[in-house]
Design a protein around this motif. Structure first.
Motif, mmCIF file in Angstrom:
data_model
loop_
_atom_site.group_PDB
_atom_site.id
_atom_site.type_symbol
_atom_site.label_atom_id
_atom_site.label_comp_id
_atom_site.label_asym_id
_atom_site.label_seq_id
_atom_site.Cartn_x
_atom_site.Cartn_y
_atom_site.Cartn_z
ATOM 1 N N MET A 1 0.732 -0.988 -0.076
ATOM 2 C CA MET A 1 -0.028 -0.046 -0.365
ATOM 3 C C MET A 1 0.913 1.266 0.180
ATOM 4 S SD MET A 1 -2.975 1.336 2.767
ATOM 5 C CE MET A 1 -3.671 -0.452 2.910
ATOM 6 N N ARG A 2 0.566 2.322 -0.702
ATOM 7 C CA ARG A 2 1.184 3.419 -0.728
ATOM 8 C C ARG A 2 1.048 4.323 0.210
ATOM 9 N NH1 ARG A 2 -0.564 6.121 -6.238
ATOM 10 N NH2 ARG A 2 -2.737 5.712 -4.938
ATOM 11 N N PRO A 3 1.968 5.039 0.935
ATOM 12 C CA PRO A 3 1.677 5.878 2.082
ATOM 13 C C PRO A 3 0.548 6.995 1.853
ATOM 14 C CG PRO A 3 4.186 5.871 1.640
ATOM 15 C CD PRO A 3 3.158 5.054 0.547
ATOM 16 N N SER A 4 0.231 7.179 0.767
ATOM 17 C CA SER A 4 -0.714 8.186 0.334
ATOM 18 C C SER A 4 -2.203 7.581 0.699
ATOM 19 C CB SER A 4 -0.613 8.812 -0.915
ATOM 20 O OG SER A 4 -0.692 7.539 -2.082
ATOM 21 N N ASP A 5 -2.101 6.069 0.637
ATOM 22 C CA ASP A 5 -3.421 5.437 0.605
ATOM 23 C C ASP A 5 -3.799 5.176 2.131
ATOM 24 O OD1 ASP A 5 -3.994 5.517 -1.758
ATOM 25 O OD2 ASP A 5 -2.919 3.739 -2.241
ATOM 26 N N TYR A 6 -2.878 5.457 3.286
ATOM 27 C CA TYR A 6 -2.958 5.192 4.547
ATOM 28 C C TYR A 6 -4.164 5.903 5.218
ATOM 29 C CZ TYR A 6 1.971 3.057 4.522
ATOM 30 O OH TYR A 6 3.033 2.443 4.354
ATOM 31 N N LEU A 7 -4.337 6.968 5.007
ATOM 32 C CA LEU A 7 -5.486 7.804 5.674
ATOM 33 C C LEU A 7 -6.628 7.227 5.196
ATOM 34 C CD1 LEU A 7 -6.623 9.757 7.521
ATOM 35 C CD2 LEU A 7 -6.053 11.747 5.762
ATOM 36 N N PRO A 8 -6.934 7.180 4.054
ATOM 37 C CA PRO A 8 -8.452 6.707 3.586
ATOM 38 C C PRO A 8 -8.741 5.094 3.951
ATOM 39 C CG PRO A 8 -7.075 6.965 1.554
ATOM 40 C CD PRO A 8 -6.313 7.659 2.683
ATOM 41 N N PHE A 9 -7.450 4.362 3.910
ATOM 42 C CA PHE A 9 -7.809 2.935 4.340
ATOM 43 C C PHE A 9 -8.090 2.853 6.024
ATOM 44 C CE2 PHE A 9 -6.096 -0.894 6.347
ATOM 45 C CZ PHE A 9 -6.305 -1.843 5.695
ATOM 46 N N TYR A 10 -7.418 3.657 6.628
ATOM 47 C CA TYR A 10 -7.583 3.979 8.287
ATOM 48 C C TYR A 10 -9.290 4.288 8.407
ATOM 49 C CZ TYR A 10 -7.342 5.865 12.992
ATOM 50 O OH TYR A 10 -7.659 5.834 14.182
ATOM 51 N N ALA A 11 -9.639 5.455 7.512
ATOM 52 C CA ALA A 11 -10.853 6.164 7.766
ATOM 53 C C ALA A 11 -11.867 5.218 7.558
ATOM 54 C CB ALA A 11 -10.778 7.497 7.099
ATOM 55 N N GLU A 12 -11.567 4.050 6.692
ATOM 56 C CA GLU A 12 -12.829 2.972 6.257
ATOM 57 C C GLU A 12 -12.934 2.312 7.473
ATOM 58 O OE1 GLU A 12 -11.431 0.954 2.966
ATOM 59 O OE2 GLU A 12 -11.851 2.552 1.675
ATOM 60 N N ARG A 13 -12.092 2.393 8.524
ATOM 61 C CA ARG A 13 -12.282 1.274 9.698
ATOM 62 C C ARG A 13 -12.318 1.951 10.901
ATOM 63 N NH1 ARG A 13 -9.837 -0.310 5.316
ATOM 64 N NH2 ARG A 13 -9.803 -2.556 4.699
ATOM 65 N N PHE A 14 -11.757 3.151 11.237
ATOM 66 C CA PHE A 14 -12.151 3.945 12.423
ATOM 67 C C PHE A 14 -12.771 5.112 12.051
ATOM 68 C CE2 PHE A 14 -8.393 0.915 12.922
ATOM 69 C CZ PHE A 14 -8.958 0.378 14.371
ATOM 70 N N HIS A 15 -13.466 5.861 13.392
ATOM 71 C CA HIS A 15 -14.288 6.835 13.437
ATOM 72 C C HIS A 15 -13.404 8.259 13.437
ATOM 73 C CE1 HIS A 15 -17.468 4.253 15.646
ATOM 74 N NE2 HIS A 15 -17.258 4.034 14.238
ATOM 75 N N THR A 16 -12.007 8.155 14.146
ATOM 76 C CA THR A 16 -11.270 9.099 14.282
ATOM 77 C C THR A 16 -9.878 9.053 14.522
ATOM 78 O OG1 THR A 16 -10.989 10.893 16.235
ATOM 79 C CG2 THR A 16 -11.738 8.718 16.649
ATOM 80 N N VAL A 17 -9.114 10.142 14.244
ATOM 81 C CA VAL A 17 -7.484 9.684 14.445
ATOM 82 C C VAL A 17 -7.096 10.900 15.306
ATOM 83 C CG1 VAL A 17 -7.002 11.094 12.294
ATOM 84 C CG2 VAL A 17 -5.436 9.106 13.046
#
Length: 262
Positions: A1-17
């Motif tokens: 996974m590209r680093p640029s994809d980390y945030l959208p991947f995370y946001a699909e699974r959690f409510h907040t960061v």
């Protein structure tokens, strides 16, 4: 996974960061616009105030810095959640006692905009008492609660640590101890069941009071942050405390990992 994809991947699974990078420097407007564009409606960013304000200037002559930071963070709109002032441990050479600190803190708090959520994390254990909590309560500032080796947990405090209508919890663990075991954060390393069971009880009690809870787990807590959240949810269910919304989409008014119990 590209680093640029980390945030959208995370946001699909959690409510907040919880965003740590803002502690080191105020991000550019373009960066924050990108955060906003790459996360769905209802996602919430909790951000740390830059260390220039909390560590270098320690609230003195930093009006320009805080104004710039808030202006950039406001790009997030309803996705902007808690804004945390993470203070360091202060030696007596900087502040001889808590009152010297609060004498500087209170005038600063009075200048903060009332339409934002602000929290304060302090690392001087002996400053935590009912008087300090009441001061924060008077200004509707949240006391950040920490689970770390040298800070007290809520049951040790001896006073009500809830100082606004929302709470902020950081499961941080013992960085030095766990880094002596591993620097690979792919699985749990330390059994934190006892500590998390206590936090489950605490969260249940304060949520019954209508308190909104923001909670975040560092990898150092047990070796794997997402596994900490999974363990919390497992313990919550085992206690029969009702249904908690699992990672997924929530609305902007319910911007928390742990919504009030059924």
């Amino acid at each position: 996974m590209r680093p640029s994809d980390y945030l959208p991947f995370y946001a699909e699974r959690f409510h907040t960061v919880e965003v740590d990078s803002t502690f080191y420097a105020c991000p550019t407007a373009r960066t924050v616009e990108n955060w906003n564009a790459r996360t769905p409606q209802g996602f919430v960013f909790s951000v740390k105030v830059p260390q220039t304000i909390t560590h270098d200037k320690v609230l003195v002559d930093c009006e320009a810095e805080i104004a710039e930071f808030l202006e950039v963070m406001d790009i997030l709109g309803p996705k902007l959640g808690p804004i945390v002032f993470q203070f360091p441990f202060f030696s007596r050479s900087i502040f001889p006692d808590r009152h010297a600190f609060t004498d500087r803190l209170v005038p600063f708090l009075k200048k903060l905009p009332a339409d934002h959520k602000f929290g304060i994390e302090i690392r001087n254990r002996d400053w935590l008492n009912a008087e300090f909590a009441n001061l924060l309560r008077d200004h509707q500032i949240t006391l950040v609660l920490q689970d770390r080796s040298w800070m007290p947990d809520p049951l040790e405090l001896g006073f009500d640590p809830i100082t606004s209508d929302w709470s902020y919890i950081r499961w941080l663990g013992d960085r030095k101890e766990i880094e002596s075991r591993t620097m690979t954060w792919g699985k749990p390393v330390v059994d934190r069941t006892t500590e998390l069971s206590s936090w489950v009880d605490f969260c249940y009690q304060i949520m019954k009071r209508g308190v909104l809870v923001y909670a975040y787990a560092n990898n150092h807590f047990q070796g794997h942050g997402p596994a900490t959240i999974a363990k919390f949810l497992e313990l919550w269910a085992a206690n029969g405390f009702g249904k908690l919304t699992l990672p997924g989409r929530i609305n902007a008014q319910q911007a928390t990992l742990f919504p009030p119990p059924d």
